[in-house]
Design a protein around this motif. Sequence first.
Motif, PDB file in Angstrom:
ATOM      1  N   GLU A 223       4.491  -9.049  -2.043  1.00  0.00           N
ATOM      2  CA  GLU A 223       3.064  -8.761  -2.216  1.00  0.00           C
ATOM      3  C   GLU A 223       2.495  -7.995  -1.021  1.00  0.00           C
ATOM      4  OE1 GLU A 223       1.236 -12.100  -5.178  1.00  0.00           O
ATOM      5  OE2 GLU A 223       1.055 -12.511  -3.032  1.00  0.00           O
ATOM      6  N   ALA A 224       3.174  -6.906  -0.638  1.00  0.00           N
ATOM      7  CA  ALA A 224       2.709  -6.106   0.497  1.00  0.00           C
ATOM      8  C   ALA A 224       1.285  -5.573   0.268  1.00  0.00           C
ATOM      9  CB  ALA A 224       3.670  -4.946   0.754  1.00  0.00           C
ATOM     10  N   TYR A 225       0.927  -5.368  -1.003  1.00  0.00           N
ATOM     11  CA  TYR A 225      -0.380  -4.755  -1.321  1.00  0.00           C
ATOM     12  C   TYR A 225      -1.361  -5.752  -1.913  1.00  0.00           C
ATOM     13  CZ  TYR A 225       2.390  -0.747  -0.282  1.00  0.00           C
ATOM     14  OH  TYR A 225       3.201   0.127   0.382  1.00  0.00           O
TER      15      TYR A 225
ATOM     16  N   ARG B 190       4.550 -11.396   2.195  1.00  0.00           N
ATOM     17  CA  ARG B 190       3.352 -10.606   2.479  1.00  0.00           C
ATOM     18  C   ARG B 190       3.464  -9.952   3.845  1.00  0.00           C
ATOM     19  NH1 ARG B 190      -1.675 -14.273   0.047  1.00  0.00           N
ATOM     20  NH2 ARG B 190      -1.019 -14.031  -2.135  1.00  0.00           N
ATOM     21  N   THR B 191       2.510  -9.097   4.172  1.00  0.00           N
ATOM     22  CA  THR B 191       2.527  -8.398   5.462  1.00  0.00           C
ATOM     23  C   THR B 191       1.100  -8.085   5.871  1.00  0.00           C
ATOM     24  OG1 THR B 191       3.221  -6.365   6.574  1.00  0.00           O
ATOM     25  CG2 THR B 191       2.847  -6.202   4.229  1.00  0.00           C
ATOM     26  N   LEU B 192       0.876  -7.957   7.177  1.00  0.00           N
ATOM     27  CA  LEU B 192      -0.439  -7.508   7.644  1.00  0.00           C
ATOM     28  C   LEU B 192      -0.496  -5.985   7.770  1.00  0.00           C
ATOM     29  CD1 LEU B 192      -1.503 -10.170  10.333  1.00  0.00           C
ATOM     30  CD2 LEU B 192      -1.935 -10.125   7.868  1.00  0.00           C
ATOM     31  N   SER B 193       0.633  -5.323   7.496  1.00  0.00           N
ATOM     32  CA  SER B 193       0.707  -3.875   7.736  1.00  0.00           C
ATOM     33  C   SER B 193      -0.303  -3.077   6.924  1.00  0.00           C
ATOM     34  CB  SER B 193       2.109  -3.360   7.404  1.00  0.00           C
ATOM     35  OG  SER B 193       3.054  -3.885   8.308  1.00  0.00           O
ATOM     36  N   LYS B 194      -0.502  -3.446   5.673  1.00  0.00           N
ATOM     37  CA  LYS B 194      -1.317  -2.594   4.809  1.00  0.00           C
ATOM     38  C   LYS B 194      -2.813  -2.903   4.895  1.00  0.00           C
ATOM     39  CE  LYS B 194       2.711  -0.944   3.711  1.00  0.00           C
ATOM     40  NZ  LYS B 194       3.784  -1.634   3.148  1.00  0.00           N
ATOM     41  N   VAL B 195      -3.177  -3.958   5.614  1.00  0.00           N
ATOM     42  CA  VAL B 195      -4.609  -4.266   5.778  1.00  0.00           C
ATOM     43  C   VAL B 195      -5.149  -3.830   7.134  1.00  0.00           C
ATOM     44  CG1 VAL B 195      -4.746  -6.167   4.131  1.00  0.00           C
ATOM     45  CG2 VAL B 195      -4.117  -6.650   6.512  1.00  0.00           C
TER      46      VAL B 195
ATOM     47  N   LEU C 179      10.941  -8.162  -6.456  1.00  0.00           N
ATOM     48  CA  LEU C 179       9.945  -7.604  -7.363  1.00  0.00           C
ATOM     49  C   LEU C 179       8.671  -7.363  -6.564  1.00  0.00           C
ATOM     50  CD1 LEU C 179      10.469 -10.009 -10.422  1.00  0.00           C
ATOM     51  CD2 LEU C 179      11.401  -7.695 -10.150  1.00  0.00           C
ATOM     52  N   ALA C 180       8.352  -6.102  -6.296  1.00  0.00           N
ATOM     53  CA  ALA C 180       7.146  -5.772  -5.521  1.00  0.00           C
ATOM     54  C   ALA C 180       5.971  -5.629  -6.482  1.00  0.00           C
ATOM     55  CB  ALA C 180       7.357  -4.487  -4.735  1.00  0.00           C
ATOM     56  N   GLN C 181       4.901  -6.366  -6.201  1.00  0.00           N
ATOM     57  CA  GLN C 181       3.718  -6.355  -7.053  1.00  0.00           C
ATOM     58  C   GLN C 181       2.452  -6.273  -6.229  1.00  0.00           C
ATOM     59  OE1 GLN C 181       3.550  -6.693 -11.035  1.00  0.00           O
ATOM     60  NE2 GLN C 181       4.709  -5.239  -9.835  1.00  0.00           N
TER      61      GLN C 181
ATOM     62  N   LEU D 236       1.186  -3.834  14.564  1.00  0.00           N
ATOM     63  CA  LEU D 236       1.558  -5.144  15.113  1.00  0.00           C
ATOM     64  C   LEU D 236       2.945  -5.585  14.697  1.00  0.00           C
ATOM     65  CD1 LEU D 236      -1.439  -7.620  14.794  1.00  0.00           C
ATOM     66  CD2 LEU D 236      -0.551  -6.506  16.823  1.00  0.00           C
ATOM     67  N   ARG D 237       3.340  -5.206  13.482  1.00  0.00           N
ATOM     68  CA  ARG D 237       4.591  -5.646  12.866  1.00  0.00           C
ATOM     69  C   ARG D 237       4.558  -7.154  12.633  1.00  0.00           C
ATOM     70  NH1 ARG D 237       5.700  -3.064  10.202  1.00  0.00           N
ATOM     71  NH2 ARG D 237       7.944  -3.316  10.012  1.00  0.00           N
ATOM     72  N   LEU D 238       3.887  -7.576  11.605  1.00  0.00           N
ATOM     73  CA  LEU D 238       3.898  -8.992  11.245  1.00  0.00           C
ATOM     74  C   LEU D 238       3.967  -9.163   9.736  1.00  0.00           C
ATOM     75  CD1 LEU D 238       3.766 -11.880  12.469  1.00  0.00           C
ATOM     76  CD2 LEU D 238       1.343 -11.875  11.876  1.00  0.00           C
TER      77      LEU D 238
ATOM     78  N   GLY E  36       7.425  -7.628  10.898  1.00  0.00           N
ATOM     79  CA  GLY E  36       7.230  -6.864   9.674  1.00  0.00           C
ATOM     80  C   GLY E  36       7.977  -7.545   8.543  1.00  0.00           C
ATOM     81  N   SER E  37       7.592  -7.277   7.288  1.00  0.00           N
ATOM     82  CA  SER E  37       8.365  -7.906   6.214  1.00  0.00           C
ATOM     83  C   SER E  37       9.752  -7.293   6.127  1.00  0.00           C
ATOM     84  CB  SER E  37       7.643  -7.899   4.870  1.00  0.00           C
ATOM     85  OG  SER E  37       6.845  -6.789   4.704  1.00  0.00           O
ATOM     86  N   ASP E  38       9.931  -6.114   6.706  1.00  0.00           N
ATOM     87  CA  ASP E  38      11.282  -5.540   6.765  1.00  0.00           C
ATOM     88  C   ASP E  38      12.274  -6.531   7.379  1.00  0.00           C
ATOM     89  OD1 ASP E  38      10.274  -3.225   5.741  1.00  0.00           O
ATOM     90  OD2 ASP E  38      10.347  -2.093   7.608  1.00  0.00           O
TER      91      ASP E  38
ATOM     92  N   ASN F 255       3.896  -2.442  -7.242  1.00  0.00           N
ATOM     93  CA  ASN F 255       5.147  -1.810  -6.837  1.00  0.00           C
ATOM     94  C   ASN F 255       4.883  -0.558  -5.998  1.00  0.00           C
ATOM     95  OD1 ASN F 255       8.040  -1.425  -6.929  1.00  0.00           O
ATOM     96  ND2 ASN F 255       7.699   0.219  -8.411  1.00  0.00           N
ATOM     97  N   ASN F 256       5.726  -0.354  -5.011  1.00  0.00           N
ATOM     98  CA  ASN F 256       5.712   0.872  -4.221  1.00  0.00           C
ATOM     99  C   ASN F 256       6.967   1.651  -4.600  1.00  0.00           C
ATOM    100  OD1 ASN F 256       5.778   2.835  -2.223  1.00  0.00           O
ATOM    101  ND2 ASN F 256       6.297   1.427  -0.562  1.00  0.00           N
ATOM    102  N   PRO F 257       6.913   2.915  -4.990  1.00  0.00           N
ATOM    103  CA  PRO F 257       5.808   3.866  -4.850  1.00  0.00           C
ATOM    104  C   PRO F 257       4.976   4.087  -6.108  1.00  0.00           C
ATOM    105  CG  PRO F 257       7.792   5.069  -5.381  1.00  0.00           C
ATOM    106  CD  PRO F 257       8.142   3.609  -5.426  1.00  0.00           C
TER     107      PRO F 257
HETATM  108  C1  PLP Z   1       5.205  -1.414   3.310  1.00  0.00           C
HETATM  109  C2  PLP Z   1       6.011  -2.327   2.499  1.00  0.00           C
HETATM  110  C3  PLP Z   1       6.712  -3.404   3.060  1.00  0.00           C
HETATM  111  C4  PLP Z   1       7.012  -3.532   4.532  1.00  0.00           C
HETATM  112  O1  PLP Z   1       6.020  -3.774   5.333  1.00  0.00           O
HETATM  113  P1  PLP Z   1       6.216  -4.150   6.860  1.00  0.00           P
HETATM  114  O2  PLP Z   1       5.418  -3.127   7.555  1.00  0.00           O
HETATM  115  O3  PLP Z   1       7.655  -4.152   7.241  1.00  0.00           O
HETATM  116  O4  PLP Z   1       5.631  -5.508   6.923  1.00  0.00           O
HETATM  117  C5  PLP Z   1       7.369  -4.280   2.227  1.00  0.00           C
HETATM  118  N1  PLP Z   1       7.374  -4.104   0.908  1.00  0.00           N
HETATM  119  C6  PLP Z   1       6.746  -3.072   0.330  1.00  0.00           C
HETATM  120  C7  PLP Z   1       6.793  -2.939  -1.148  1.00  0.00           C
HETATM  121  C8  PLP Z   1       6.058  -2.141   1.100  1.00  0.00           C
HETATM  122  O5  PLP Z   1       5.482  -1.097   0.509  1.00  0.00           O
END
Ligand code: PLP
Length: 362
Positions: free
Chosen positions: A188-190, A212-217, A157-159, A222-224, A87-89, A161-163
């Motif tokens: 760039e999670a989104y 980036r992450t595969l979580s939101k697609v 800088l999330a772009q 999987l956590r990647l 995960g990007s975490d 941005n969440n939330p």
């Molecule tokens: C969801 C999210 C992540 C984390 O995603 P992982 O599931 O850990 O890959 C990272 N950054 C932002 C802004 C998010 O919303």
Amino acid sequence: MSRVKKLIRQEILDLTAYPVPNANGMIKLDAMENPYSWPAVAKEAWTDLLKDLPLNRYPDASAEQLKLGLKDAMGIDDKFDVLLGNGSDEIIQMLAMAVAKPGATILAPEPGFVMYKMIATFCGLNYVGVPLTADFELDETAMLEAVNEHQPELIFLAQPNNPTGNLWDRDVITRIIEASKGLVIMDEAYTAFTDEEHLDLLDEHEHVLVMRTLSKVGLAGLRLGLLIGRSEWLNELEKIRMPYNINMLTQASALFALENYDMLMIQTEQLRVDRVVLMKDLAAIQGVQVFPSEANFILVRVPEGMARNWFEGLKERNILIKCLDGGHPLLKDCLRITVGTTEQNEKLIEALSTIAQSGAVH
Ligand SMILES: *Cc1c(COP(=O)(O)O)cnc(C)c1O
């Protein structure tokens, strides 16, 4: 148990664990997951593949094939490297550990992704949150002042941005990057839900990395996550990465998904179309203010003092969203709604309209 209190760091004792609500049997619109599953043929091909994996062996530590698959699917230039995280975490955590000298600082605009602050705390770094403006734009003056004052090792800088769901002014982002003597991470999670992207910043600035992450697609389970950038940076971070952080099932499943990336992109496209419909339908509900979104979720403001009430009203109707009221002063009366299937979105709108009309639950 005073030994616990003596031994564990005070800032850890002060934390409360990241709350994950029980969503059994609910329509789940709280966590930015893709609501769609795979066609039966794809599921079958995938399980066939997993069946013969040698789970008695350690996974490929470098995950070279998976990295190539990701570069290919995302159009990442060969001159850049990729670092993989659980995960990007986990990538945020690796970055924090890498710079965690005494007094090191992480800076991010707020409201933002809560893990930046939590991981700063875990790793013993200072955290500086700089408030956005009331309409969730970057406060350029405040950001530049904070960057100068705190000299952060890391800026996130999330772009989008969440939330808040929005994109910020590219020129302001550039000026923040130019003012920074540390590393700037474009999260760039989104990215799948917007046409804007920031890979070009890698060319222009030697102290920028893109995450980036595969979580939101559609692959949250999987956590990647991945970090993209110059090898000078990534080679150092590789030293911190746990050698087997990407397990064998994740590697094989992610590769399979990337070979079938069209399937995920069709779902993503559907969510982008439905986002527009959902925003319009939300805006038509009495008293609801809808904020612009380039992500797979929508931030709304409801009538004063009603956020918790509307959230609970939806929960009673088996719909789980995220109540943000109380989380940050700028998020007063705000709710965050993940875009679901067309049918789920319709149910949400129906339920919210009823709740809005009744004024209050009970
Ligand atoms: C969801 C999210 C992540 C984390 O995603 P992982 O599931 O850990 O890959 C990272 N950054 C932002 C802004 C998010 O919303």
